[in-house]
Structure formats: C-alpha cells, structure tokens
Design an enzyme around this catalytic site. Structure first.
Site, PDB file in Angstrom:
ATOM      1  N   ARG A 106      -6.686   3.787  62.401  1.00 28.28           N
ATOM      2  CA  ARG A 106      -6.970   3.411  61.016  1.00 28.28           C
ATOM      3  C   ARG A 106      -8.455   3.071  60.828  1.00 28.28           C
ATOM      4  O   ARG A 106      -8.977   3.137  59.733  1.00 28.28           O
ATOM      5  CB  ARG A 106      -6.103   2.226  60.563  1.00 28.28           C
ATOM      6  CG  ARG A 106      -6.084   2.078  59.036  1.00 28.28           C
ATOM      7  CD  ARG A 106      -5.180   0.965  58.534  1.00 28.28           C
ATOM      8  NE  ARG A 106      -5.677  -0.335  58.871  1.00 28.28           N
ATOM      9  CZ  ARG A 106      -5.065  -1.224  59.649  1.00 28.28           C
ATOM     10  NH1 ARG A 106      -3.891  -0.944  60.183  1.00 28.28           N
ATOM     11  NH2 ARG A 106      -5.604  -2.382  59.913  1.00 28.28           N
TER      12      ARG A 106
ATOM     13  N   TYR B 185     -12.241  14.736  35.523  1.00 25.28           N
ATOM     14  CA  TYR B 185     -11.026  15.275  36.137  1.00 25.28           C
ATOM     15  C   TYR B 185      -9.837  14.406  35.694  1.00 25.28           C
ATOM     16  O   TYR B 185      -9.930  13.174  35.685  1.00 25.28           O
ATOM     17  CB  TYR B 185     -11.214  15.206  37.649  1.00 25.28           C
ATOM     18  CG  TYR B 185     -10.084  15.753  38.476  1.00 25.28           C
ATOM     19  CD1 TYR B 185      -9.842  17.116  38.546  1.00 25.28           C
ATOM     20  CD2 TYR B 185      -9.277  14.900  39.217  1.00 25.28           C
ATOM     21  CE1 TYR B 185      -8.820  17.609  39.322  1.00 25.28           C
ATOM     22  CE2 TYR B 185      -8.251  15.390  40.000  1.00 25.28           C
ATOM     23  CZ  TYR B 185      -8.029  16.748  40.046  1.00 25.28           C
ATOM     24  OH  TYR B 185      -7.015  17.231  40.823  1.00 25.28           O
TER      25      TYR B 185
ATOM     26  N   LYS C  85     -11.372  21.143  48.119  1.00 29.12           N
ATOM     27  CA  LYS C  85     -11.937  22.256  47.348  1.00 29.12           C
ATOM     28  C   LYS C  85     -12.944  23.053  48.182  1.00 29.12           C
ATOM     29  O   LYS C  85     -12.571  23.536  49.232  1.00 29.12           O
ATOM     30  CB  LYS C  85     -12.541  21.700  46.068  1.00 29.12           C
ATOM     31  CG  LYS C  85     -11.648  20.679  45.329  1.00 29.12           C
ATOM     32  CD  LYS C  85     -10.397  21.294  44.747  1.00 29.12           C
ATOM     33  CE  LYS C  85      -9.389  20.285  44.225  1.00 29.12           C
ATOM     34  NZ  LYS C  85      -9.892  19.286  43.298  1.00 29.12           N
TER      35      LYS C  85
HETATM   36  C1  LIG Z   1      -9.542  18.009  42.902  1.00 33.65           C
HETATM   37  C2  LIG Z   1     -10.521  17.058  42.376  1.00 33.65           C
HETATM   38  C3  LIG Z   1     -10.386  15.685  42.626  1.00 33.65           C
HETATM   39  C4  LIG Z   1      -9.211  15.097  43.380  1.00 33.65           C
HETATM   40  O1  LIG Z   1      -9.182  15.537  44.695  1.00 33.65           O
HETATM   41  P1  LIG Z   1      -7.796  15.640  45.529  1.00 33.65           P
HETATM   42  O2  LIG Z   1      -8.269  16.114  46.867  1.00 33.65           O
HETATM   43  O3  LIG Z   1      -6.914  16.589  44.792  1.00 33.65           O
HETATM   44  O4  LIG Z   1      -7.229  14.264  45.564  1.00 33.65           O
HETATM   45  C5  LIG Z   1     -11.344  14.821  42.118  1.00 33.65           C
HETATM   46  N1  LIG Z   1     -12.384  15.289  41.403  1.00 33.65           N
HETATM   47  C6  LIG Z   1     -12.556  16.611  41.161  1.00 33.65           C
HETATM   48  C7  LIG Z   1     -13.739  17.056  40.385  1.00 33.65           C
HETATM   49  C8  LIG Z   1     -11.631  17.538  41.628  1.00 33.65           C
HETATM   50  O5  LIG Z   1     -11.779  18.834  41.357  1.00 33.65           O
END
Ligand SMILES: *Cc1c(COP(=O)(O)O)cnc(C)c1O
Length: 398
Positions: A61, A115, A213
């Site tokens: 952790r 978002y 992403k």
């Molecule tokens: C996808 C996304 C998030 C959240 O990320 P997760 O990995 O899905 O929790 C936050 N901000 C932006 C701009 C995103 O595209």
C-alpha cells in the site's frame, strides 16, 4: 528458502522455490511484483525501512517496484518533483484535490466544461464533506480573476483541453493568479499528454492523468497518476499511504509497458488527427469541425503559446449536418473500422456520442448552453492509416 530445514509436504508447498535471491542477472523489463510485503535479512533493516532511514519496500500500500518505476517515468515526462500512481484517473483526482485542500480554504474554482465524472466528484463526493465548488468559463481570464477574488478558492481545477469542444485555458496566466491568491492550480492533462503540454513548467502546482488513456494507450488497463511540485508531494504521498487508492502491480506493468511507445503513438495520432480534421472540414455532410489547429479557434493565441508546435492532440469533434439523435446513431452504427464506445487515447480510433455517454446526465438546456448539440460526436483518432479512418467516416456519412 536458503537454509535447509526439514519440511513436510504442507511446509514445502508454502516455502520451496520462493523468495529466491536474484543473482548477477538483471531482467530486461521490470517483473511484476505482486508481493504485499517485503522482507529483509534482519528486523533491524526492516525497522530502518519503516523509518525511511534507508530506501526500501515494506508494504504494497506504500509502494512497490512496479509503481516506483512508473512514477519515476511519469515525473520525468512531466518534469515534476515526484509522482504517485493510483488505481484510476478518478482516484488520482480525488487524492490530488484532497491533498491540495488540506491546509487551504475548502473551495474549488472549477472549469465549467469538465470531464463528467470530475463534476460528479465535486458535487457528490466533495460537496457533502463541506467543500464548495464554483464553476467558471476557464477560457475567460477576467471571469476567472473575478471568481478568485469573490470566492477565495483553495484550488483551481482545469483540464488542458476541454471535452468535447476542445477549448484551451491559459495555464501560465491562471497559475500566476493562483499563486498570487494562495490557491493551488490542479491541471488534468489527460487529453494533451506531456508531449503537447507540460503544465508544471507553465506554473501549475499539480498535474493529474488518467493513465487509462494515451499513456497506456491500448484500452487494456486502468490507472491514474499525480505529478506534483516539491511543495505538495509529501502531502500527496502520505495521504495515499492512508487512503490506499493504489495501482495494482499487473495494471502498473501494463501502463509502464504502454508508456514506452506513447511518444511514437502520439506523433502518429496527432498527424492522423490533422488529416481527419481537414477531411471533415471539406465534407458536405459535416456542419462544423472542432480542432485546435483551426485559424478561427477562439483560443488560438493560447494554443500557439502553450502547445508543442505542430501537435494538436488526437481528438476531433464535429457536428453532422441536419442529424438528430437517431441520425447520429445510424451514422455510428454504419462505422466498420472506428470503434463505438466510451474512452479515448487508444491505438484504435474510437467514436463517442456525448449525448448518450459523457454528457448524458446534463439537461438538454445545460448541453445547449455548453454548445454540445444533439448532432455532435467526438472522435478519438487512433494509429491506423489516416486514409482508412477517413474512408470509414466517408462511407458511414453517405
Ligand atoms: C478518463 C478521464 C478521467 C478519469 O480517468 P479514469 O481512468 O477513467 O478514472 C479524468 N479526466 C479525463 C480528462 C479523462 O478523459
């Protein structure tokens, strides 16, 4: 097991072959460390690890070798003091917001086009615990300054590029306003990646990414990371050790593996996106294209100062001429190559319909006010051939 002790089959099953010490070899990639606990030759060393007298791992952790490697990479990519990985982008945002607000006024000044889940985080998680949020058009500097003076926020929260209309706020100027008013500037840099914008170099205090992403880039894992300056890093790390929103070792491995090719993917994605934007601008079925390289983009001066020259990201949003909700659904169903779904930043091109996905929870009026029309779609351009992506769009638009 080093020393020979007598063992029956139950004991053998647990210990034999495990905890082999590495020899002089070094694996060419970091192995996946699933261990929850780390041991040392004697308890005195463990004591020193716990007290941070010597560097080492004690409990997963707190940290593990996979996350340490990924953190070192992310801090280096963003030119930050330190980085901390989390289980998702949302976990990273929650931790980063909590850490910067610890000794500041519990008020967030947030960009109005965030978002969706980030808006929910502010309204449904932070608000009930007493942190207020004021929303502002982050591209309107006068409005931002006025809102700072009026609300005295402890944190200003913005995204490098807004979703889905790709508006761009001025990080350097907002960072200066934040510094002058004892607010932390927290920037979600998921859309731009450190290839295109490095917010810490421009004056942000803390940067957050959804590793899900572009940085991991293959749609096969989730992750998040916080990269910060030296002022905020210890608060972030120590809060994480208590909260425990850590990235698992398998996902950490995938993020690290993906990040190695991220600059190559990003270069191709950015080049493809320019071609796709040009193609759509000329297409008779398209009413309007949103893309940051356009000469009439409302934030072109900020973009010219802030973005790496020639790179504009991989997101192209566009309005389909005369299409209603059914028309957009039919158009998307006709796509043969481009994947229909949510998310972005993958090797494959992916189309999202904000009306049914990211902006579903907004009322028609709120969407209208943000300029998100019923005929707007968002395309995350992948690394395929640009000609094939355009051909798929063309056949689906007929
Ligand atoms: C996808 C996304 C998030 C959240 O990320 P997760 O990995 O899905 O929790 C936050 N901000 C932006 C701009 C995103 O595209």
């Amino acid at each position: 097991m080093e020393e020979k002790v007598s063992m029956d089959i139950n004991t053998k099953a647990v210990h034999v072959g495990d905890r082999r010490k590495p020899g002089t070899y070094v694996p060419v990639t970091t192995p996946i460390y699933t261990a929850a606990t780390y041991i040392y030759d004697n308890v005195e060393t463990l004591d020193k690890v716990f007290s941070h007298e010597i560097e080492g791992y004690a409990y997963a952790r707190y940290d593990n070798p996979n996350n340490s490697g990924l953190e070192e990479l992310c801090a280096s990519l963003e030119n930050g003091h330190g980085a901390l990985t989390c289980a998702s982008g949302m976990a990273a945002l929650q931790l980063a917001l909590s850490a910067v607000l610890v000794d500041r006024r519990k008020h967030v000044l947030a960009a109005s086009a965030l978002y969706g889940a980030t808006t929910n985080l502010l309204m449904n998680v932070f608000a009930p615990f007493g942190t207020e949020t004021t929303f502002v058009d982050i591209t309107d500097l006068a409005a931002v300054e006025e809102a700072i003076l009026e609300n005295k926020p402890g944190c200003i929260l913005m995204e490098t590029v807004s979703n889905p209309l790709l508006r761009v706020g001025d990080i350097a100027k907002i960072g200066a306003l934040a510094r002058a008013n004892n607010a932390a500037l927290l920037v979600d840099n998921t859309f731009s990646t450190p290839m295109i914008v490095r917010p810490l170099e421009l004056g942000a205090h803390v940067v957050v990414h959804s590793l899900t992403k572009y940085l991991s880039g293959h749609g096969d894992t989730m992750g998040g990371v916080i990269v910060s300056d030296s002022e905020h890093f210890e608060a972030i790390r120590s809060m994480s050790r208590t909260y425990g929103p850590i990235l698992g070792a398998f996902d950490s491995y995938l993020c690290f593996r993906g990040a190695k090719t991220f600059p190559l993917r990003m270069e191709r994605i950015c080049a493809n996106a320019i071609e796709v934007a040009r193609f759509l601008e000329k297409h008779p079925a398209i009413e309007r294209v949103h893309f940051p390289d356009q000469a009439d983009h409302p934030d072109r001066e900020t973009i010219a100062r802030q973005f790496t020259a020639g790179l504009y990201g991989g997101i192209v949003s566009f309005d389909v001429k005369g299409a209603d909700k059914q028309g957009i659904m039919t158009f998307m169903d006709r796509l043969k190559l481009i994947v229909r779904g949510t998310s972005l930043g993958d090797v494959h091109s992916l189309m999202l319909y904000p009306l049914i996905a990211s902006h579903r929870d907004l009322s028609p009026k709120q969407r209208q006010r943000q300029g998100i029309h019923d005929n707007l779609v968002r395309l995350s351009v992948g690394i395929e051939s640009a000609a094939d992506i355009c051909a798929d769009l063309d056949q689906a638009l007929r």
